[in-house]
Design an enzyme around this catalytic site. Structure first.
Site, PDB file in Angstrom:
ATOM      1  N   LYS A 124      79.994  16.580 -21.170  1.00  0.00           N
ATOM      2  CA  LYS A 124      79.527  15.901 -20.235  1.00  0.00           C
ATOM      3  C   LYS A 124      78.609  16.861 -19.176  1.00  0.00           C
ATOM      4  O   LYS A 124      79.104  17.756 -18.957  1.00  0.00           O
ATOM      5  CB  LYS A 124      80.383  14.917 -19.318  1.00  0.00           C
ATOM      6  N   ASP A 164      72.907   9.159 -18.960  1.00  0.00           N
ATOM      7  CA  ASP A 164      73.954   8.631 -18.220  1.00  0.00           C
ATOM      8  C   ASP A 164      73.296   7.933 -16.852  1.00  0.00           C
ATOM      9  O   ASP A 164      72.057   7.782 -16.710  1.00  0.00           O
ATOM     10  CB  ASP A 164      75.008   9.487 -18.034  1.00  0.00           C
TER      11      ASP A 164
HETATM   12  P1  NDP Z   1      71.827   3.620 -14.729  1.00  0.00           P
HETATM   13  O1  NDP Z   1      71.442   4.604 -13.890  1.00  0.00           O
HETATM   14  O2  NDP Z   1      70.874   3.044 -15.708  1.00  0.00           O
HETATM   15  O3  NDP Z   1      72.402   2.360 -13.829  1.00  0.00           O
HETATM   16  C1  NDP Z   1      73.524   2.573 -13.203  1.00  0.00           C
HETATM   17  C2  NDP Z   1      73.618   1.168 -12.258  1.00  0.00           C
HETATM   18  O4  NDP Z   1      74.661   1.180 -11.465  1.00  0.00           O
HETATM   19  C3  NDP Z   1      72.579   1.196 -11.037  1.00  0.00           C
HETATM   20  O5  NDP Z   1      72.283  -0.410 -11.052  1.00  0.00           O
HETATM   21  C4  NDP Z   1      73.139   1.737 -10.046  1.00  0.00           C
HETATM   22  O6  NDP Z   1      72.735   1.185  -8.721  1.00  0.00           O
HETATM   23  C5  NDP Z   1      74.687   1.223 -10.071  1.00  0.00           C
HETATM   24  N1  NDP Z   1      75.614   2.297  -9.378  1.00  0.00           N
HETATM   25  C6  NDP Z   1      75.417   3.567  -9.644  1.00  0.00           C
HETATM   26  N2  NDP Z   1      76.276   4.067  -8.615  1.00  0.00           N
HETATM   27  C7  NDP Z   1      76.874   3.363  -8.037  1.00  0.00           C
HETATM   28  C8  NDP Z   1      77.679   3.327  -7.032  1.00  0.00           C
HETATM   29  N3  NDP Z   1      78.436   4.539  -6.401  1.00  0.00           N
HETATM   30  N4  NDP Z   1      77.990   1.909  -6.479  1.00  0.00           N
HETATM   31  C9  NDP Z   1      77.237   0.923  -6.905  1.00  0.00           C
HETATM   32  N5  NDP Z   1      76.654   0.911  -7.807  1.00  0.00           N
HETATM   33  C10 NDP Z   1      76.228   2.017  -8.325  1.00  0.00           C
HETATM   34  O7  NDP Z   1      73.117   4.086 -15.470  1.00  0.00           O
HETATM   35  P2  NDP Z   1      73.804   3.438 -16.871  1.00  0.00           P
HETATM   36  O8  NDP Z   1      73.547   2.085 -16.952  1.00  0.00           O
HETATM   37  O9  NDP Z   1      73.198   4.454 -18.129  1.00  0.00           O
HETATM   38  O10 NDP Z   1      75.224   3.899 -16.469  1.00  0.00           O
HETATM   39  C11 NDP Z   1      76.287   2.923 -16.020  1.00  0.00           C
HETATM   40  C12 NDP Z   1      77.590   3.360 -16.330  1.00  0.00           C
HETATM   41  O11 NDP Z   1      77.803   3.336 -17.756  1.00  0.00           O
HETATM   42  C13 NDP Z   1      78.218   4.438 -16.066  1.00  0.00           C
HETATM   43  O12 NDP Z   1      79.304   4.576 -15.671  1.00  0.00           O
HETATM   44  C14 NDP Z   1      78.007   5.413 -17.275  1.00  0.00           C
HETATM   45  O13 NDP Z   1      78.735   6.515 -17.342  1.00  0.00           O
HETATM   46  C15 NDP Z   1      78.166   4.416 -18.209  1.00  0.00           C
HETATM   47  N6  NDP Z   1      77.680   4.458 -19.586  1.00  0.00           N
HETATM   48  C16 NDP Z   1      76.482   4.776 -19.900  1.00  0.00           C
HETATM   49  C17 NDP Z   1      76.060   5.017 -21.143  1.00  0.00           C
HETATM   50  C18 NDP Z   1      74.587   5.094 -21.637  1.00  0.00           C
HETATM   51  O14 NDP Z   1      74.426   5.136 -22.689  1.00  0.00           O
HETATM   52  N7  NDP Z   1      73.668   4.998 -20.771  1.00  0.00           N
HETATM   53  C19 NDP Z   1      76.999   4.969 -22.394  1.00  0.00           C
HETATM   54  C20 NDP Z   1      78.500   4.698 -22.149  1.00  0.00           C
HETATM   55  C21 NDP Z   1      78.569   4.590 -20.589  1.00  0.00           C
HETATM   56  P3  NDP Z   1      71.252   1.763  -8.162  1.00  0.00           P
HETATM   57  O15 NDP Z   1      70.209   1.059  -9.074  1.00  0.00           O
HETATM   58  O16 NDP Z   1      71.139   1.132  -6.777  1.00  0.00           O
HETATM   59  O17 NDP Z   1      71.126   3.248  -8.182  1.00  0.00           O
HETATM   60  O1  2IT Z   2      79.191   7.757 -21.454  1.00  0.00           O
HETATM   61  C1  2IT Z   2      78.562   7.914 -22.356  1.00  0.00           C
HETATM   62  O2  2IT Z   2      79.052   7.655 -23.608  1.00  0.00           O
HETATM   63  C2  2IT Z   2      77.269   8.191 -22.412  1.00  0.00           C
HETATM   64  N1  2IT Z   2      76.593   8.617 -21.383  1.00  0.00           N
HETATM   65  C3  2IT Z   2      76.308   8.519 -23.607  1.00  0.00           C
HETATM   66  C4  2IT Z   2      76.612   9.448 -24.243  1.00  0.00           C
HETATM   67  C5  2IT Z   2      75.687   9.828 -25.265  1.00  0.00           C
HETATM   68  O3  2IT Z   2      75.858  11.101 -25.670  1.00  0.00           O
HETATM   69  O4  2IT Z   2      74.998   9.144 -26.014  1.00  0.00           O
END
Ligand code: NDP
Ligand code: 2IT
Length: 442
Positions: A124, A164
């Protein structure tokens, strides 16, 4: 040394890294039934080897803002374990990023990637750079500077980053462009790329869709059905939006979403086109939703999961679901909580949900769809082929169903009842630990 002392020793070796400590504790305590009966893990110092990253890379990222001032951020890449394949895991750009956050995410990623059954190790990275309020040109200059250092450490057979929090298609595009410019090779070094230059169809949707495929399968296994259920989602980013899209496609109602400033409750069901316009296109706050749909309710501040729902899908960030939130869920008769984000539920909250018999699935299983389709993107890049949306989507569905099935088998084998946390951790840990041993003392 007993397990508690080993955990203490790991904490002392990594002082002050509270998120990393939390992840280590959660995994190691839950795999006790595996460790107790396995002398070879002790002999091979597997706990020490699996909790120490292969390497941690930390670097300065200097970049020019639109006023011509030099800004400085920190960049990280933690290459945690490559026993199963090249390091694989996302990049996070958020002001809260530090070495503890990146190590917890990389550690979780090892076992998540093992659960997918695909040949990928765990890593990561990211930066404390805050993309909010930055112009497109500033984002591009930051990404170029970040990649100028990162490119020395990654490669399609070495380490393949992805998105992420704060890193989506736009950032991946700028990162990819800079990698190509420096190395002069067009190769699958990142996933989540644009479709026209090597990206996979369905990668954008994969984490959210995968989460809901898992939810649907889990409910079916328990004689239930997702159709008609009320679903609360937190977050309004990549994972939350595509989880909501699939929930609606399967005939259930999404009634809440949130961002870092507040949350919305729409008893008529969230209008996802509005959310996509606000969050994906205009990159505004979720409070805009109420302006466009006045019948909905907007609340400033943290989402406390106080709206009754059968299914809870936290999709924002770590430790967002506090004990108080879990008490609300219990009070309101929630049936299942599946983690879309990484470690969104605090340890006391997980404990309570388990005690009350709420079906609880940890992120490393429930959100593994994203990295799975990333691995499918790597396969397509190697083959120099593009699969159709339906081909990728059906593989994703199968992978999520297989993860659940294998966790259930593990739960049975180790007599874990409904402790899916232990089931997922034992299954993932065993795959990685056994591979480490087979590869000798390295
Ligand atoms: P994004 O940046 O697309 O969205 C994140 C969302 O969470 C936004 O709505 C953001 O609000 C909110 N957020 C972020 N930080 C905070 C905080 N401290 N308090 C409250 N709300 C918060 O990220 P993703 O959707 O990609 O990721 C979301 C979660 O999913 C993370 O934990 C990530 O590690 C996990 N994840 C992501 C994957 C992926 O493929 N993208 C795969 C597996 C897991 P705002 O818009 O105001 O910033
Ligand atoms: O937390 C996760 O699994 C991710 N942000 C996606 C990782 C990836 O390599 O697609």
């Amino acid at each position: 040394m007993n397990l508690e002392n080993e955990i203490l020793q790991i904490k002392n070796l990594n002082p002050g890294e509270k998120e990393f400590h939390q992840a280590i504790e959660e995994v190691l305590i839950s795999i006790k039934p595996l460790l107790e009966n396995c002398e070879k893990y002790k002999k091979n110092s597997i706990i020490q080897r699996i909790t120490e990253p292969d390497r941690q890379i930390k670097f300065r990222v200097s970049w020019l803002d639109d006023q011509g001032n030099v800004q400085v951020n920190r960049g990280y890449r933690v290459q945690f374990n490559n026993a199963l394949g090249p390091y694989k895991g996302g990049l996070r750009f958020h002001p809260s990023v530090n070495i503890s956050v990146i190590k917890f995410l990389a550690f979780e990623q090892i076992f998540k990637n093992a659960l997918t059954g695909l040949p990928i190790g765990g890593g990561k990275g990211g930066s404390d750079f805050n993309p909010k309020g930055k112009s497109n040109n500033e984002i591009m200059r930051f990404c170029q500077s970040f990649m100028t250092e990162l490119c020395k450490h990654i490669g399609p057979e070495r380490d393949v980053p992805a998105g992420d929090i704060g890193v989506g298609a736009r950032e991946i595009g700028y990162l990819f462009g800079q990698y190509k410019r420096i190395l002069n090779v067009h190769e699958g070094v990142l996933t989540g790329k644009g479709i026209s230059y090597g990206g996979s169809l369905a990668r954008k949707e994969a984490t959210g869709y995968g989460l809901v495929y898992f939810t649907d399968s889990l409910l079916r296994k328990n004689g239930l059905n997702i159709k008609g259920k009320n679903v609360c989602i937190s977050g309004a980013g990549n994972v939350a939006i595509y989880a909501a899209e699939k929930v609606q496609a399967l005939g259930a109602n999404v009634i809440t979403m949130s961002d870092s400033t507040g949350w919305i409750y729409d008893s008529e069901g969230i209008d996802l086109n509005l959310i996509k316009k606000i969050k994906e296109v205009e990159k505004l706050r979720i409070s805009e939703y109420k302006k466009l749909k006045p019948s909905a309710k907007y609340f400033e501040g943290k989402f406390l999961w106080s709206i009754p729902c059968e299914i809870a899908l936290p999709c924002a960030t770590q430790n967002e679901v506090t004990l108080e939130c879990c008490e609300n869920l219990v009070k309101n008769g929630t049936i299942a909580l599946l983690e879309g984000a990484n470690m969104p539920v605090c340890p006391e909250g997980v404990q309570l949900l388990k005690e009350k018999g709420i079906l609880f699935i940890p992120g490393k299983a429930a959100n593994a769809g994203g990295v799975s389709v990333s691995a499918l993107e790597m396969s397509q890049n190697s083959l120099k082929l593009n699969w159709t949306f339906d081909q990728v989507d059906s593989k994703l569905k199968q992978i999520m169903e297989d993860i659940l099935e294998n966790i259930l088998i593990t739960c049975k084998e180790y007599n874990l009842k409904e402790d899916y946390v232990a089931g997922a951790n034992i299954l993932g840990f065993k795959r990685v630990a056994d591979s480490i041993i087979e590869q000798g003392v390295i």
